[in-house]
Design a protein around this motif. Structure first.
Motif, PDB file in Angstrom:
ATOM      1  N   LEU A  61      50.322  45.525  74.592  1.00 37.00           N
ATOM      2  CA  LEU A  61      51.614  45.638  73.976  1.00 37.00           C
ATOM      3  C   LEU A  61      52.335  44.282  74.034  1.00 37.00           C
ATOM      4  O   LEU A  61      52.870  43.707  73.131  1.00 37.00           O
ATOM      5  CB  LEU A  61      52.488  46.650  74.735  1.00 37.00           C
ATOM      6  N   LYS A  62      52.378  43.718  75.298  1.00 40.10           N
ATOM      7  CA  LYS A  62      52.665  42.217  75.689  1.00 40.10           C
ATOM      8  C   LYS A  62      51.585  41.522  76.449  1.00 40.10           C
ATOM      9  O   LYS A  62      50.921  42.570  77.381  1.00 40.10           O
ATOM     10  CB  LYS A  62      54.073  42.407  76.347  1.00 40.10           C
ATOM     11  N   SER A  63      51.728  40.389  76.476  1.00 42.39           N
ATOM     12  CA  SER A  63      50.827  39.544  77.359  1.00 42.39           C
ATOM     13  C   SER A  63      51.593  38.287  78.106  1.00 42.39           C
ATOM     14  O   SER A  63      52.128  37.753  77.142  1.00 42.39           O
ATOM     15  CB  SER A  63      49.727  39.248  76.506  1.00 42.39           C
ATOM     16  N   PHE A  64      51.529  38.076  79.098  1.00 42.12           N
ATOM     17  CA  PHE A  64      52.069  37.036  79.945  1.00 42.12           C
ATOM     18  C   PHE A  64      50.894  36.341  80.754  1.00 42.12           C
ATOM     19  O   PHE A  64      51.057  36.439  82.021  1.00 42.12           O
ATOM     20  CB  PHE A  64      53.174  37.661  80.803  1.00 42.12           C
ATOM     21  N   PRO A  65      49.863  35.532  79.888  1.00 44.06           N
ATOM     22  CA  PRO A  65      48.990  34.934  80.823  1.00 44.06           C
ATOM     23  C   PRO A  65      49.296  34.082  81.814  1.00 44.06           C
ATOM     24  O   PRO A  65      48.622  33.938  82.811  1.00 44.06           O
ATOM     25  CB  PRO A  65      48.189  34.487  79.772  1.00 44.06           C
ATOM     26  N   GLU A  66      50.506  33.352  81.629  1.00 36.62           N
ATOM     27  CA  GLU A  66      50.783  32.464  82.641  1.00 36.62           C
ATOM     28  C   GLU A  66      51.385  32.979  83.966  1.00 36.62           C
ATOM     29  O   GLU A  66      51.297  32.483  85.071  1.00 36.62           O
ATOM     30  CB  GLU A  66      52.087  31.580  82.204  1.00 36.62           C
ATOM     31  N   LEU A  67      51.580  34.547  83.917  1.00 37.88           N
ATOM     32  CA  LEU A  67      52.027  35.174  85.047  1.00 37.88           C
ATOM     33  C   LEU A  67      50.933  36.145  85.448  1.00 37.88           C
ATOM     34  O   LEU A  67      50.963  37.236  86.285  1.00 37.88           O
ATOM     35  CB  LEU A  67      53.340  35.933  84.804  1.00 37.88           C
ATOM     36  N   ALA A  68      49.775  36.273  84.573  1.00 41.80           N
ATOM     37  CA  ALA A  68      48.634  37.011  84.914  1.00 41.80           C
ATOM     38  C   ALA A  68      48.724  38.475  84.653  1.00 41.80           C
ATOM     39  O   ALA A  68      48.177  39.099  85.380  1.00 41.80           O
ATOM     40  CB  ALA A  68      47.959  36.622  86.366  1.00 41.80           C
ATOM     41  N   TYR A  69      49.490  38.925  83.539  1.00 37.49           N
ATOM     42  CA  TYR A  69      49.811  40.272  83.400  1.00 37.49           C
ATOM     43  C   TYR A  69      49.834  40.651  82.071  1.00 37.49           C
ATOM     44  O   TYR A  69      50.432  39.692  81.304  1.00 37.49           O
ATOM     45  CB  TYR A  69      50.594  40.849  84.391  1.00 37.49           C
ATOM     46  N   SER A  70      49.529  41.676  81.619  1.00 35.50           N
ATOM     47  CA  SER A  70      49.947  42.435  80.425  1.00 35.50           C
ATOM     48  C   SER A  70      50.619  43.742  80.312  1.00 35.50           C
ATOM     49  O   SER A  70      50.483  44.347  81.751  1.00 35.50           O
ATOM     50  CB  SER A  70      48.702  42.430  79.349  1.00 35.50           C
ATOM     51  N   GLU A  71      51.015  44.268  79.385  1.00 33.13           N
ATOM     52  CA  GLU A  71      51.527  45.654  79.200  1.00 33.13           C
ATOM     53  C   GLU A  71      50.781  46.426  78.211  1.00 33.13           C
ATOM     54  O   GLU A  71      50.665  45.631  77.426  1.00 33.13           O
ATOM     55  CB  GLU A  71      53.077  45.748  79.314  1.00 33.13           C
ATOM     56  N   ALA A  72      50.528  47.692  78.473  1.00 33.51           N
ATOM     57  CA  ALA A  72      49.671  48.421  77.695  1.00 33.51           C
ATOM     58  C   ALA A  72      50.623  49.628  77.038  1.00 33.51           C
ATOM     59  O   ALA A  72      51.450  50.047  77.919  1.00 33.51           O
ATOM     60  CB  ALA A  72      48.498  48.967  78.340  1.00 33.51           C
ATOM     61  N   LEU A  73      49.950  50.171  75.883  1.00 27.72           N
ATOM     62  CA  LEU A  73      50.726  51.159  75.418  1.00 27.72           C
ATOM     63  C   LEU A  73      50.262  52.641  75.888  1.00 27.72           C
ATOM     64  O   LEU A  73      49.001  52.597  76.300  1.00 27.72           O
ATOM     65  CB  LEU A  73      50.574  51.390  73.937  1.00 27.72           C
ATOM     66  N   SER A  74      51.002  53.370  76.403  1.00 31.93           N
ATOM     67  CA  SER A  74      50.436  54.476  77.249  1.00 31.93           C
ATOM     68  C   SER A  74      49.762  55.419  76.403  1.00 31.93           C
ATOM     69  O   SER A  74      48.773  56.088  76.624  1.00 31.93           O
ATOM     70  CB  SER A  74      51.482  55.472  77.969  1.00 31.93           C
TER      71      SER A  74
END
Length: 221
Positions: free
Chosen positions: A123-136
């Motif tokens: 859903l969202k990705s923040f590669p500089e912070l090493a994480y993403s968010e996914a749709l449940s």
């Protein structure tokens, strides 16, 4: 029972692990334990076994995951849930200790993250912070989770709210009710072998990086 509040020693995260397994998978489990021991992770590992009297793999996996959540939530402020057929990034503890989402976690807060992305759309990705968010709605898999005590207790309380028979889907959808479903970028855990613990199709993490090491600073305390 008193809750342990000291999650860090000299900047490193204190993170105990709980593994789901079964007696028939002794060889697979021992290989996974050896893989974990080869990383910088040095805390305790508790192995829980499924109940072979249960009728189906899904039922056994669901009961086992629920039992592990209950046991861990009694004593851990935050913990690592693992399946028994895994390989690991060599700098597992360092990377989790330096991970921005965990550094922002306050005592008593909700937290739920997967360390193994089996191709879940983001859903969202923040590669500089090493994480993403996914749709449940599309998230699946229960290979390696980091879960806070508060979220584990919520999962247990609301277990019957989600009717899906797959424990991984149930847990992911419930966790998404109280916070984002986080995924570490890249995956720090890889699914190995040819058979899934819960009887589904075998999948692995395309972005697993065994040697990746975060350059972010560790907390001073």
């Amino acid at each position: 029972m008193a809750v342990k509040r000291s999650r860090r020693i000299s900047g490193m995260l204190k993170l105990n692990a709980y593994m789901a397994s079964c007696i028939a998978r002794d060889e697979v489990r021992q290989r996974t334990i050896a893989n974990l021991s080869a990383t910088d992770w040095k805390e305790t590992l508790t192995v829980e076994f499924d109940d072979p009297s249960k009728r189906s793999p899904l039922e056994r996996h669901s009961e086992l995951l629920r039992r592990i959540l209950r046991r861990a939530a009694e004593v851990e402020e935050i913990f690592l849930f693992l399946e028994d057929d895994l390989d690991f990034n060599r700098h597992l503890l360092h990377n989790l200790s330096a991970w921005a989402p965990l550094q922002r976690l306050l005592p008593g807060g909700h937290f739920f993250a997967s360390l193994c992305n089996m191709g879940i759309p983001l859903l969202k990705s923040f590669p500089e912070l090493a994480y993403s968010e996914a749709l449940s709605a599309v998230a699946v898999g229960s290979h390696a989770f980091v879960i806070s005590q508060t979220t584990a207790r919520y999962l247990l309380t609301c277990w019957g709210v989600e009717s899906n028979p797959r424990a991984d889907v149930k847990v992911l959808r419930l966790a998404a009710r109280v916070g984002p479903l986080l995924y570490h970028l890249p995956s720090l855990v890889q699914h190995v072998g040819i058979h899934s613990l819960c009887g589904g199709l075998f999948q692995d993490a395309a972005d697993f990086d065994k040697g990746w090491k975060s350059t972010s600073s560790l907390p001073t305390r």
